[in-house]
Scaffold this motif. Structure first.
Motif, PDB file in Angstrom:
ATOM      1  N   ASN A 265      11.296   9.343  -1.424  1.00  0.00           N
ATOM      2  CA  ASN A 265      10.041   8.903  -0.802  1.00  0.00           C
ATOM      3  C   ASN A 265      10.074   7.446  -0.360  1.00  0.00           C
ATOM      4  O   ASN A 265       9.220   7.012   0.405  1.00  0.00           O
ATOM      5  N   SER A 266      11.027   6.680  -0.861  1.00  0.00           N
ATOM      6  CA  SER A 266      11.012   5.236  -0.662  1.00  0.00           C
ATOM      7  C   SER A 266      11.503   4.810   0.720  1.00  0.00           C
ATOM      8  O   SER A 266      12.229   5.543   1.399  1.00  0.00           O
ATOM      9  N   VAL A 267      11.106   3.613   1.093  1.00  0.00           N
ATOM     10  CA  VAL A 267      11.727   2.963   2.242  1.00  0.00           C
ATOM     11  C   VAL A 267      13.086   2.415   1.809  1.00  0.00           C
ATOM     12  O   VAL A 267      13.338   2.209   0.617  1.00  0.00           O
ATOM     13  N   ASN A 268      13.956   2.182   2.773  1.00  0.00           N
ATOM     14  CA  ASN A 268      15.223   1.521   2.477  1.00  0.00           C
ATOM     15  C   ASN A 268      14.991   0.013   2.459  1.00  0.00           C
ATOM     16  O   ASN A 268      14.514  -0.568   3.450  1.00  0.00           O
ATOM     17  N   VAL A 269      15.316  -0.611   1.361  1.00  0.00           N
ATOM     18  CA  VAL A 269      15.026  -2.028   1.155  1.00  0.00           C
ATOM     19  C   VAL A 269      15.660  -2.906   2.232  1.00  0.00           C
ATOM     20  O   VAL A 269      15.000  -3.779   2.820  1.00  0.00           O
ATOM     21  N   GLU A 270      16.924  -2.693   2.519  1.00  0.00           N
ATOM     22  CA  GLU A 270      17.624  -3.561   3.474  1.00  0.00           C
ATOM     23  C   GLU A 270      17.119  -3.391   4.895  1.00  0.00           C
ATOM     24  O   GLU A 270      17.093  -4.349   5.671  1.00  0.00           O
ATOM     25  N   VAL A 271      16.718  -2.176   5.264  1.00  0.00           N
ATOM     26  CA  VAL A 271      16.166  -1.973   6.607  1.00  0.00           C
ATOM     27  C   VAL A 271      14.853  -2.736   6.747  1.00  0.00           C
ATOM     28  O   VAL A 271      14.618  -3.431   7.746  1.00  0.00           O
ATOM     29  N   VAL A 272      13.974  -2.618   5.752  1.00  0.00           N
ATOM     30  CA  VAL A 272      12.701  -3.350   5.789  1.00  0.00           C
ATOM     31  C   VAL A 272      12.947  -4.851   5.839  1.00  0.00           C
ATOM     32  O   VAL A 272      12.326  -5.577   6.626  1.00  0.00           O
ATOM     33  N   LYS A 273      13.849  -5.327   5.015  1.00  0.00           N
ATOM     34  CA  LYS A 273      14.157  -6.764   4.984  1.00  0.00           C
ATOM     35  C   LYS A 273      14.688  -7.230   6.339  1.00  0.00           C
ATOM     36  O   LYS A 273      14.282  -8.283   6.860  1.00  0.00           O
ATOM     37  N   PHE A 274      15.579  -6.475   6.936  1.00  0.00           N
ATOM     38  CA  PHE A 274      16.167  -6.822   8.235  1.00  0.00           C
ATOM     39  C   PHE A 274      15.086  -6.936   9.313  1.00  0.00           C
ATOM     40  O   PHE A 274      15.068  -7.902  10.096  1.00  0.00           O
ATOM     41  N   LEU A 275      14.181  -5.974   9.364  1.00  0.00           N
ATOM     42  CA  LEU A 275      13.150  -5.976  10.396  1.00  0.00           C
ATOM     43  C   LEU A 275      12.081  -7.038  10.121  1.00  0.00           C
ATOM     44  O   LEU A 275      11.676  -7.761  11.038  1.00  0.00           O
ATOM     45  N   ALA A 276      11.643  -7.143   8.873  1.00  0.00           N
ATOM     46  CA  ALA A 276      10.591  -8.107   8.545  1.00  0.00           C
ATOM     47  C   ALA A 276      11.067  -9.537   8.763  1.00  0.00           C
ATOM     48  O   ALA A 276      10.290 -10.402   9.188  1.00  0.00           O
ATOM     49  N   ASP A 277      12.320  -9.815   8.478  1.00  0.00           N
ATOM     50  CA  ASP A 277      12.854 -11.161   8.674  1.00  0.00           C
ATOM     51  C   ASP A 277      12.740 -11.566  10.141  1.00  0.00           C
ATOM     52  O   ASP A 277      12.343 -12.697  10.458  1.00  0.00           O
ATOM     53  N   GLN A 278      13.070 -10.641  11.053  1.00  0.00           N
ATOM     54  CA  GLN A 278      12.924 -10.943  12.476  1.00  0.00           C
ATOM     55  C   GLN A 278      11.461 -11.166  12.842  1.00  0.00           C
ATOM     56  O   GLN A 278      11.130 -12.079  13.600  1.00  0.00           O
ATOM     57  N   LEU A 279      10.597 -10.310  12.312  1.00  0.00           N
ATOM     58  CA  LEU A 279       9.168 -10.426  12.604  1.00  0.00           C
ATOM     59  C   LEU A 279       8.646 -11.801  12.175  1.00  0.00           C
ATOM     60  O   LEU A 279       7.945 -12.473  12.928  1.00  0.00           O
TER      61      LEU A 279
ATOM     62  N   LEU B  30       0.826  -1.199   0.000  1.00  0.00           N
ATOM     63  CA  LEU B  30       0.000   0.000   0.000  1.00  0.00           C
ATOM     64  C   LEU B  30       0.865   1.256   0.000  1.00  0.00           C
ATOM     65  O   LEU B  30       1.958   1.263   0.568  1.00  0.00           O
ATOM     66  N   PHE B  31       0.350   2.328  -0.625  1.00  0.00           N
ATOM     67  CA  PHE B  31       1.138   3.567  -0.767  1.00  0.00           C
ATOM     68  C   PHE B  31       2.515   3.171  -1.304  1.00  0.00           C
ATOM     69  O   PHE B  31       3.550   3.511  -0.748  1.00  0.00           O
ATOM     70  N   ALA B  32       2.488   2.441  -2.396  1.00  0.00           N
ATOM     71  CA  ALA B  32       3.616   1.606  -2.828  1.00  0.00           C
ATOM     72  C   ALA B  32       4.823   2.368  -3.335  1.00  0.00           C
ATOM     73  O   ALA B  32       5.940   1.832  -3.318  1.00  0.00           O
ATOM     74  N   GLY B  33       4.644   3.610  -3.814  1.00  0.00           N
ATOM     75  CA  GLY B  33       5.782   4.314  -4.378  1.00  0.00           C
ATOM     76  C   GLY B  33       6.392   3.528  -5.521  1.00  0.00           C
ATOM     77  O   GLY B  33       5.707   3.092  -6.435  1.00  0.00           O
ATOM     78  N   ILE B  34       7.697   3.290  -5.435  1.00  0.00           N
ATOM     79  CA  ILE B  34       8.376   2.502  -6.473  1.00  0.00           C
ATOM     80  C   ILE B  34       8.734   1.100  -5.978  1.00  0.00           C
ATOM     81  O   ILE B  34       9.519   0.401  -6.603  1.00  0.00           O
ATOM     82  N   GLY B  35       8.153   0.702  -4.839  1.00  0.00           N
ATOM     83  CA  GLY B  35       8.257  -0.703  -4.462  1.00  0.00           C
ATOM     84  C   GLY B  35       9.409  -1.095  -3.563  1.00  0.00           C
ATOM     85  O   GLY B  35       9.915  -2.210  -3.680  1.00  0.00           O
ATOM     86  N   GLY B  36       9.805  -0.232  -2.649  1.00  0.00           N
ATOM     87  CA  GLY B  36      10.843  -0.630  -1.688  1.00  0.00           C
ATOM     88  C   GLY B  36      10.411  -1.830  -0.867  1.00  0.00           C
ATOM     89  O   GLY B  36      11.173  -2.776  -0.654  1.00  0.00           O
ATOM     90  N   PHE B  37       9.157  -1.823  -0.411  1.00  0.00           N
ATOM     91  CA  PHE B  37       8.615  -2.988   0.301  1.00  0.00           C
ATOM     92  C   PHE B  37       8.575  -4.198  -0.620  1.00  0.00           C
ATOM     93  O   PHE B  37       8.858  -5.326  -0.197  1.00  0.00           O
TER      94      PHE B  37
END
Length: 387
Positions: free
Chosen positions: A366-380, A9-16
Motif C-alpha cells: 500500500n505504501s509509496v516508494n520513499v525514494e520516488v517521493v523524495k526525488f519528486l518533492a526535492d524538485q518541487l 494524510l492516509f498515512a499508511g506506514i509513513g512512506g511520505f
C-alpha cells in the motif's frame, strides 16, 4: 529546502514521512484508520496517526508547509469498481480539498494509482486538476507517472504523482518536473535480497511440483517466447468456441495451434505430469513474460496470480500490491521476505516492520516508494524558491 512542517494524510506506514524527513521536514499531523498501520506508524515515529480525517475539523490540524497524501485509490484502480467521481463530494479527495482551502500550504505532494490518468476518459484527472487550480495551486499540466525502476530500484510500479505550488509563492507560470526516461530491464533484482529467506519463506512441495511441470513445458516447446497466456485445458479440447468473445477466441486458437505444433511432446508432458488434473484450476494457466532473457522458469521471478502462474525477468520485481501475490525468487525457490519488500519500497534498514508477515506485505504494498517521493518533492521544493 529549509526546515519545514508537513502533514501525512492516509498515512499508511509513513512512506511520505520518511521521504519528507530526509528533506528536512517535521511531521505535525498524521491520519490513518487501519489499526495495524497505526501501530507500525507509532512504533517507527513515536506518533499517533489514529485519526479518521473525515472526522477531523480542518482548524484542528496544525499549520503546515506541505500536505502529503496517498489518497485511497479504490475509486480509480483497475482492481476496484472504477466508480471515480463527477465532483469531489463524497470522496476522500474532498478531505484534501477542504484542508487545502483552510490552511493553504505552500506545497502539495499526492500519489495515486496509474489508472487515475485514464479513468472515466480522463475526467477524473480533469476534476482533480480543476479543483486544485481553483484553490490557487500551480500544478503540472499532465499528471506525473513514475516507477521506482527509473531511479535504479528494481521494481516496476507506475504510480501517478500530483505536485503543486501555491501560486502566491512562485513566479513560475508553468510547473515542469524532470523525470528519468523509463528503461525497463536495466536493473538487478538480486541487489534487493538480504539472503535471510529461511524455511518459512520456502515454497511448498505442491508449488514446486507445479512449477517443475511448467519448467518442463518451457524446455520442450518449439517457441520459447510466448506472447499469449497458456491455457493447458485448451490444448486437447475440441468444443466450438466461435460464439465466445473475440479476445477469448484468439487465445483459444493460439493455444490449440501451439498444441498441434508440439503434439508429440505435449502428449508426453501430460502423461509425465498426470497430476495436472489435480492442480488448482488457476495453476493450469501460465504466462511467460521473460522474453528470451532466461532459459528456465527457475531463473526468473514468479507469481501465483488469479490469472495463472506468471514468470518475469530477474531484472526487476513486479509491483508490490496490497492484495498479496508475494513474488517468488525462482533461483532460491522462496518468497520475498518482508525486509526485502521494505527494500523495494526504499524504507531504511532501521525501519521496524510489523511482526505479522501478512500485515507487513500488505503495508508495503500500500505504501509509496520513499525514494520516488523524495526525488519528486526535492524538485518541487527547489522550484518553490523562484519567488
Amino acid at each position: 529546502m529549509e526546515k519545514f512542517k508537513f502533514i501525512d494524510l492516509f498515512a499508511g506506514i509513513g512512506g511520505f514521512h520518511v521521504a519528507m524527513e530526509k528533506l528536512g521536514g517535521e511531521c505535525v499531523f498524521a491520519s490513518e484508520i487501519n489499526k495495524f498501520s497505526i501501530a507500525t506508524y507509532q512504533e517507527n515515529y513515536g506518533m499517533d496517526a489514529g485519526f479518521d480525517i473525515c472526522q477531523v475539523a480542518e482548524e484542528e490540524i496544525p499549520a503546515h508547509d506541505v500536505l502529503c497524501g496517498g489518497f485511497p485509490c479504490q475509486a480509480f484502480s483497475k482492481a476496484g469498481k472504477q466508480a471515480g467521481f463527477v465532483d469531489t463530494r463524497g470522496t476522500l479527495f474532498f478531505e484534501i480539498e477542504r484542508i487545502l482551502k483552510f490552511h493553504r500550504p505552500k506545497y502539495i505532494v499526492l500519489e495515486n494509482v496509474r489508472n487515475l490518468v485514464s479513468h472515466d476518459g480522463g475526467n477524473t484527472w480533469r476534476v482533480i486538476s480543476a479543483k486544485l487550480k481553483e484553490l490557487g495551486y500551480l500544478i503540472t499540466e499532465s499528471p506525473i507517472i513514475m516507477s521506482p525502476h527509473q531511479l535504479g530500484i528494481p521494481q516496476l510500479r507506475e504510480r501517478v504523482y500530483i505536485l503543486g505550488i501555491l501560486k502566491e509563492h512562485t513566479l513560475l507560470d508553468t510547473l515542469i518536473i524532470d523525470i528519468p526516461t523509463p528503461v525497463k530491464h536495466k536493473t538487478n533484482a538480486k541487489k534487493m535480497l538480504d539472503g535471510k529467506g529461511g524455511d518459512e519463506y520456502r515454497i511448498s512441495d505442491y508449488e514446486e511440483m507445479v512449477l517443475d511441470a511448467w519448467d518442463d513445458f518451457m524446455q520442450g516447446i518449439d517457441k520459447k517466447v510466448i506472447g499469449f497466456p497458456v491455457w493447458s485445458e485448451e490444448f486437447r479440447a475440441t468444443y466450438d468456441y466461435s460464439k465466445l468473445p473475440l479476445w477469448k477466441q484468439g487465445f483459444i486458437a493460439k493455444n490449440r495451434e501451439l498444441y498441434q505444433r508440439n503434439k508429440p511432446f505435449l502428449d508426453g508432458w501430460f502423461k509425465k505430469h498426470d497430476n495436472l488434473e489435480k492442480f488448482v484450476p488457476t495453476h493450469t494457466k501460465f504466462e511467460w513474460q521473460a522474453g528470451d532473457s532466461i532459459k528456465s522458469l527457475w531463473e526468473g521471478i514468479i507469481q501465483f496470480r488469479p490469472s495463472g502462474i506468471r514468470v518475469k525477468r530477474p531484472t526487476e520485481f513486479p509491483a508490490l500490491v496490497a492484495m498479496v501475490h508475494i513474488p517468488i525468487i525462482g533461483w532460491e525457490k522462496r518468497r520475498l521476505t518482508p525486509r526485502e519488500a521494505a527494500n523495494l519500497q526504499s524504507f531504511p534498514k532501521n525501519f521496524k516492520i510489523n511482526s505479522n508477515p501478512q500485515q507487513a506485505y500488505k503495508q508495503f504494498g500500500n505504501s509509496v516508494n520513499v525514494e520516488v517521493v523524495k526525488f519528486l518533492a526535492d524538485q518541487l521544493f527547489q522550484l518553490g524558491k523562484n519567488t
